[in-house]
Structures are given as structure tokens and as C-alpha cells.
Design a protein around this motif. Structure first.
Motif, mmCIF file in Angstrom:
data_model
loop_
_atom_site.group_PDB
_atom_site.id
_atom_site.type_symbol
_atom_site.label_atom_id
_atom_site.label_comp_id
_atom_site.label_asym_id
_atom_site.label_seq_id
_atom_site.Cartn_x
_atom_site.Cartn_y
_atom_site.Cartn_z
ATOM 1 N N ILE A 129 0.998 -1.208 -0.164
ATOM 2 C CA ILE A 129 0.004 -0.019 -0.002
ATOM 3 C C ILE A 129 1.048 1.141 -0.053
ATOM 4 O O ILE A 129 1.732 1.407 0.771
ATOM 5 C CB ILE A 129 -0.988 -0.034 1.142
ATOM 6 N N GLU A 130 0.730 2.043 -0.765
ATOM 7 C CA GLU A 130 1.581 3.246 -1.435
ATOM 8 C C GLU A 130 0.834 4.640 -1.316
ATOM 9 O O GLU A 130 -0.299 4.594 -1.718
ATOM 10 C CB GLU A 130 2.380 2.714 -2.597
ATOM 11 N N GLU A 131 1.854 5.457 -0.951
ATOM 12 C CA GLU A 131 1.266 7.072 -1.065
ATOM 13 C C GLU A 131 0.878 7.022 -2.517
ATOM 14 O O GLU A 131 1.604 6.651 -3.395
ATOM 15 C CB GLU A 131 2.398 7.647 -0.561
ATOM 16 N N PHE A 132 -0.110 8.115 -2.936
ATOM 17 C CA PHE A 132 -0.265 8.481 -4.182
ATOM 18 C C PHE A 132 0.445 9.709 -4.454
ATOM 19 O O PHE A 132 0.634 10.497 -3.747
ATOM 20 C CB PHE A 132 -1.817 8.832 -4.239
ATOM 21 N N MET A 133 1.195 9.387 -5.749
ATOM 22 C CA MET A 133 2.041 10.590 -6.003
ATOM 23 C C MET A 133 1.499 11.395 -7.396
ATOM 24 O O MET A 133 0.801 10.639 -7.956
ATOM 25 C CB MET A 133 3.639 10.155 -6.388
ATOM 26 N N THR A 134 1.790 12.567 -7.547
ATOM 27 C CA THR A 134 1.325 13.304 -8.648
ATOM 28 C C THR A 134 2.674 13.741 -9.414
ATOM 29 O O THR A 134 3.320 14.108 -8.711
ATOM 30 C CB THR A 134 0.496 14.663 -8.725
ATOM 31 N N ARG A 166 4.614 13.928 -13.675
ATOM 32 C CA ARG A 166 4.589 13.325 -14.966
ATOM 33 C C ARG A 166 5.806 12.178 -15.010
ATOM 34 O O ARG A 166 6.521 12.357 -14.182
ATOM 35 C CB ARG A 166 5.496 14.611 -15.880
ATOM 36 N N GLU A 167 5.235 11.203 -15.778
ATOM 37 C CA GLU A 167 6.260 9.970 -15.696
ATOM 38 C C GLU A 167 7.104 10.018 -16.771
ATOM 39 O O GLU A 167 6.678 10.361 -17.939
ATOM 40 C CB GLU A 167 4.988 8.838 -15.940
ATOM 41 N N VAL A 168 8.267 9.368 -16.507
ATOM 42 C CA VAL A 168 9.035 9.073 -17.392
ATOM 43 C C VAL A 168 9.836 7.551 -17.168
ATOM 44 O O VAL A 168 10.146 7.112 -16.137
ATOM 45 C CB VAL A 168 10.358 10.186 -17.232
HETATM 46 P P1 AMP Z 1 3.541 0.527 -11.977
HETATM 47 O O1 AMP Z 1 3.251 -0.864 -12.500
HETATM 48 O O2 AMP Z 1 3.859 0.225 -10.456
HETATM 49 O O3 AMP Z 1 4.295 1.332 -12.574
HETATM 50 O O4 AMP Z 1 2.101 1.115 -11.928
HETATM 51 C C1 AMP Z 1 1.354 1.461 -13.123
HETATM 52 C C2 AMP Z 1 0.986 2.666 -13.094
HETATM 53 O O5 AMP Z 1 -0.006 3.224 -11.775
HETATM 54 C C3 AMP Z 1 2.206 3.603 -13.176
HETATM 55 O O6 AMP Z 1 2.521 3.916 -14.407
HETATM 56 C C4 AMP Z 1 1.256 4.888 -12.684
HETATM 57 O O7 AMP Z 1 0.746 5.506 -13.580
HETATM 58 C C5 AMP Z 1 0.439 4.360 -11.464
HETATM 59 N N1 AMP Z 1 1.185 4.678 -10.220
HETATM 60 C C6 AMP Z 1 1.758 3.415 -9.584
HETATM 61 N N2 AMP Z 1 2.271 3.733 -8.284
HETATM 62 C C7 AMP Z 1 1.712 4.984 -8.211
HETATM 63 C C8 AMP Z 1 1.710 6.284 -6.979
HETATM 64 N N3 AMP Z 1 2.445 5.833 -6.098
HETATM 65 N N4 AMP Z 1 1.092 7.209 -7.204
HETATM 66 C C9 AMP Z 1 0.595 7.454 -8.505
HETATM 67 N N5 AMP Z 1 0.329 6.712 -9.304
HETATM 68 C C10 AMP Z 1 1.134 5.686 -9.265
#
Ligand code: AMP
Ligand code: GLY
Length: 423
Positions: free
Chosen positions: A184-189, A191-193
Motif C-alpha cells: 500500500i503506497e502513497e499516491f504521487m502526482t 509526469r511519468e518518465v
Molecule cells: P507500476 O506498474 O507500479 O508502474 O504502476 C502502474 C501505473 O500506476 C504507473 O505507471 C502509474 O501511472 C500508476 N502508479 C503507480 N504507483 C503510483 C503512485 N504511488 N502514485 C501515483 N500513481 C501511481
């Protein structure tokens, strides 16, 4: 030399295309491959999880070098099996592929070595997860620990949704044993790279950055998919971001794995989120991204075999990794209805104009029918990649080339690379 590539998607077609450019390579096999890969390699019908059969095949054909593209066989220990048979193979061993195979492992690693990532807790009992959620801040992110085809991540806006999520992952076992443990993880905002890298156990060389589009529909709506399109480089991956990641993330991860007695050899894919507090690791993958490979590899100047061999030999420090000063965009052509349900088996045409220099058609889900015609055989069918002097040109060319291809049920997003217009 003779090379075997293990896998069957667009990523593997991009890998085979790069390998085929190497003057050192005389013959390529791909197991199991697809209809596009068959144009460059001899496809062998052995599944990617049939390690013993693959190793026996590699011995029989005197394969000099094997490249494993997919996560499942890597996490399952294919590299260990090949090494035990004295075969040279590119990819992490099982004890290092856990970097992707267990999200709980990777989160604990980052915490222990102070690598920036979202705050989290791991759970093995649903009751404990449910009681933790009572006091959590929303939205919250639930992640099945193991491999789940990129679908084991749930973003929950309310307590009710999160409770349902715990049930889905840990009790109904929607993702099978992948949900025995949950993060269970904190939601982050932000841009993704995506940043791919070559690693030899000690040294890391970063490839050009890329950005994926995971959602099925335009404006990032709809369900998560394996990826509907990519562009490279990412204009948001600035030199400042690069400097930060080099200081706190890349080498730190490689060193952490070595210190844990799990030296990593192969490709580490850093899924990063550029937050207000700086870049943080969303996830690690132990292989090239798909479709990130389809925009990054066509831009790489080095001989792929030279670089991969240096990873296996532990001599990556002698390699100067170089990329063209251009850009690439990949638009995925999918079967309408992907990722839920879709029809397949439709004939595909229009491959003639792809020159393999500026226009590439990477096959993901294609096969031959009984008359040797190419037909659709998956949700993601083709990755149409074009290069250009800049991202806008590459995007224009990629969308132009999507029109060359016809098949019934053809679906694509119309806004791949839209973020480019913001810079
Ligand atoms: P992951 O397979 O862990 O990369 O998760 C798939 C997608 O979920 C990611 O590309 C993000 O768009 C979103 N995601 C995963 N973890 C988070 C987080 N902690 N906060 C916000 N979005 C997340
Ligand atoms: N495109 C994301 C992945 O390969 O996991």
C-alpha cells in the motif's frame, strides 16, 4: 555469431531489428517470435517459459548469445538455467530479477538504501491491510507484489474502493499468487518518465529517456494497458532531472543490488515520477519496456551485441553509449476492445512502405494463417514507429504511417505525444 532472442512481442521485434544490424551476427533465432520477427529471424515454436527446451535448443544450434526480452522467464530464472548449461545469456539472474518480480522487495530495497520513492507498507494479511487503510490518506495505491501483466496496480480514491481492492488482490486473488503480498503506497502526482539502462553488475549506462501512454483511450482515460504508444526523448527529462537521478537513483540501485548479494546484469527500467519534491521511483522492471524499446532502440548508435556482451562480461565501463540526436514516436495499433476482449484472426496489409530507417513496423500480436498470410493475433497488433529531427516531426510521420496499415478492428489512440505541445 548465432543469437537467440526469447520473446514474442513488439519489444522483441525491436531487439531483433537492432541485433540484425550488427555485422557480428550471421543468424538469429527467436522463440517463439511472431510474423514480423520471422522476416529477420528463424522463429522456433518453443515457449518462453520452457527453459530446458530452450537451453537444449541453444546447445544443439550452438547459439553464441541469448537475449531474454520478457519479464516472466527472467523472474522465473531462465538466466540461471542457461548459465548452468554454460550458455552465454543477457539478462538478470533470478535473484536479481526480483527487482521487478517483487514490489515488496523493491520497496524495501529503496527504503534501506534511501532511494527516493513513495512512502509505503507491505502486507501479507488482508486484515492488517484493511485496518491500516482506516487511517490512510486518500487516494491510496494498492499493488499486488508479483507480476500481473501491468494490471496489479489499483488507485483507490475512497476507503470503500480500497477495501474492495484488498479483497480483489488478497482474497479473490484476481492476480493469482502475485497477490499473496500487497504494497500500500502513497499516491504521487507528476509526469511519468521511463528510463532504460544497461547494467553489468557494477556499472550503469543510461539510454535515452522515453514516455509511455498506459491508458487505452485518448486523454489518458480508460483502462491501463501494456502501453498504447511512446516517444523518445522525453522533453521533461531535463538535465536537472538527469543529474538528480544519477546522484540518488541509478548507481544507488545498482550498488544496493550488489551489496545485497544480487548483482544485476541486464536492463534496468526505471519508472520515474517527476514530483514536486523531485524524481521518485514508481517501479523497477528488469527488462526493456514495451513499447519503450520501439522508440529507444532505433535511436541507439552502438552495436547492440557489443553493449550486451559488455554487460555479461562486466566491461560496460569501456562502452560509450550513444544515441542519435533525433526523436522517435511509436503509435500502437491495437484490436478494438483491447485490453478487455477483442476479435483476432483478421488479415493485415500495408507493410510495403516501411523502410526500416525512418519508418518501422514492429509486430506485437501477429501470426501467419494456414495460407501464410499475416493476421492479427493479439490485443496490441503492431507498433508503428517513425524517427524525425524532432518529436513533432516524428509524431507527424508516425501517424502518417499508421494510415498505411489496414486490418479490421484497427484501433489506436489519436493523442500519442500530445504532451510535446506543452513544451
Ligand atoms: P507500476 O506498474 O507500479 O508502474 O504502476 C502502474 C501505473 O500506476 C504507473 O505507471 C502509474 O501511472 C500508476 N502508479 C503507480 N504507483 C503510483 C503512485 N504511488 N502514485 C501515483 N500513481 C501511481
Ligand atoms: N511500457 C511499460 C512496460 O513495459 O512495463
Amino acid at each position: 555469431m548465432k543469437v537467440l532472442v526469447v520473446g514474442s512481442g513488439g519489444r522483441e521485434h525491436a531487439i531483433v531489428t537492432s541485433v540484425a544490424k550488427s555485422p557480428r551476427v550471421d543468424k538469429i533465432y527467436c522463440a517463439p517470435g511472431n510474423a514480423g520477427i520471422a522476416g529477420l529471424a528463424e522463429c522456433v515454436s518453443i515457449g518462453a517459459m520452457e527453459f530446458d527446451r530452450l537451453a537444449a535448443f541453444a546447445k544443439e544450434k550452438e547459439i553464441d548469445f541469448t537475449i531474454v526480452g520478457m519479464d516472466d522467464p527472467l523472474v522465473g530464472g531462465i538466466v540461471d538455467v542457461f548459465e548452468q548449461e554454460g550458455l552465454k545469456v543477457f539478462g538478470p539472474r533470478k535473484n536479481a530479477a526480483i527487482l521487478e518480480g517483487s514490489k515488496a522487495f523493491s520497496k524495501d530495497l529503496m527504503k534501506k538504501y534511501n532511494i527516493p520513492t513513495a512512502a509505503y507498507e507491505n502486507f501479507t494479511r488482508p486484515e492488517a491491510a484493511l485496518s491500516y487503510l482506516e487511517t490512510a490518506k486518500f487516494p491510496v495505491v494498492l499493488k499486488a507484489d508479483g507480476l500481473a501483466l501491468g494490471k496489479g496496480v489499483l488507485i483507490c480514491n475512497t476507503l470503500e474502493e480500497a477495501k474492495d481492492g484488498v479483497r480483489t488482490i488478497m482474497q479473490d486473488k484476481k492476480f493469482g499468487d502475485a497477490g499473496n503480498t500487497m504494497v500500500i503506497e502513497e499516491f504521487m502526482t507528476g509526469r511519468e518518465v521511463s528510463v532504460l539502462s544497461f547494467v553489468d553488475g557494477k556499472t550503469i549506462r543510461i539510454m535515452s529517456s522515453a514516455q509511455d501512454h498506459k491508458r487505452a483511450l485518448d486523454h489518458d482515460e480508460g483502462l491501463n494497458t501494456g502501453g498504447m504508444g511512446t516517444f523518445s526523448p522525453s522533453p521533461f527529462y531535463t538535465s536537472e532531472v538527469d543529474e538528480f537521478c544519477k546522484k540518488y537513483i541509478y548507481q544507488a540501485t545498482v550498488d544496493a543490488m550488489a551489496k545485497e548479494g544480487r548483482p544485476f546484469t541486464g536492463v534496468i527500467f526505471f519508472g520515474l515520477m517527476l514530483t514536486e519534491d523531485g524524481p521518485k521511483v514508481l517501479e523497477y522492471n528488469a527488462r526493456f519496456g514495451d513499447p519503450e524499446a520501439q522508440v529507444v532502440l532505433p535511436r541507439m548508435k552502438n552495436d547492440m551485441i557489443d553493449v550486451m556482451e559488455a554487460c555479461v562480461d562486466g566491461t560496460l565501463d569501456t562502452v560509450d553509449l550513444q544515441f542519435e540526436d533525433n526523436a522517435a514516436v511509436c503509435v500502437v495499433l491495437a484490436s478494438d476492445g483491447y485490453p478487455v476482449s477483442y476479435e483476432k484472426g483478421y488479415p493485415v496489409s500495408g507493410f510495403e512502405k516501411f523502410d526500416q530507417k525512418e519508418y518501422f513496423c514492429f509486430h506485437a500480436g501477429t501470426a501467419f494463417d494456414e495460407n501464410k498470410n499475416i493476421v492479427t493475433a493479439g490485443g496490441r497488433v503492431l507498433g508503428i514507429t517513425a524517427t524525425g529531427s524532432d518529436l513533432k516531426e516524428a509524431r507527424r510521420k508516425a501517424y502518417e504511417a499508421t494510415e498505411w496499415i489496414s486490418f479490421e478492428n484497427k484501433y489506436m489512440r489519436s493523442d500519442i505525444g500530445k504532451a510535446i505541445d506543452e513544451v
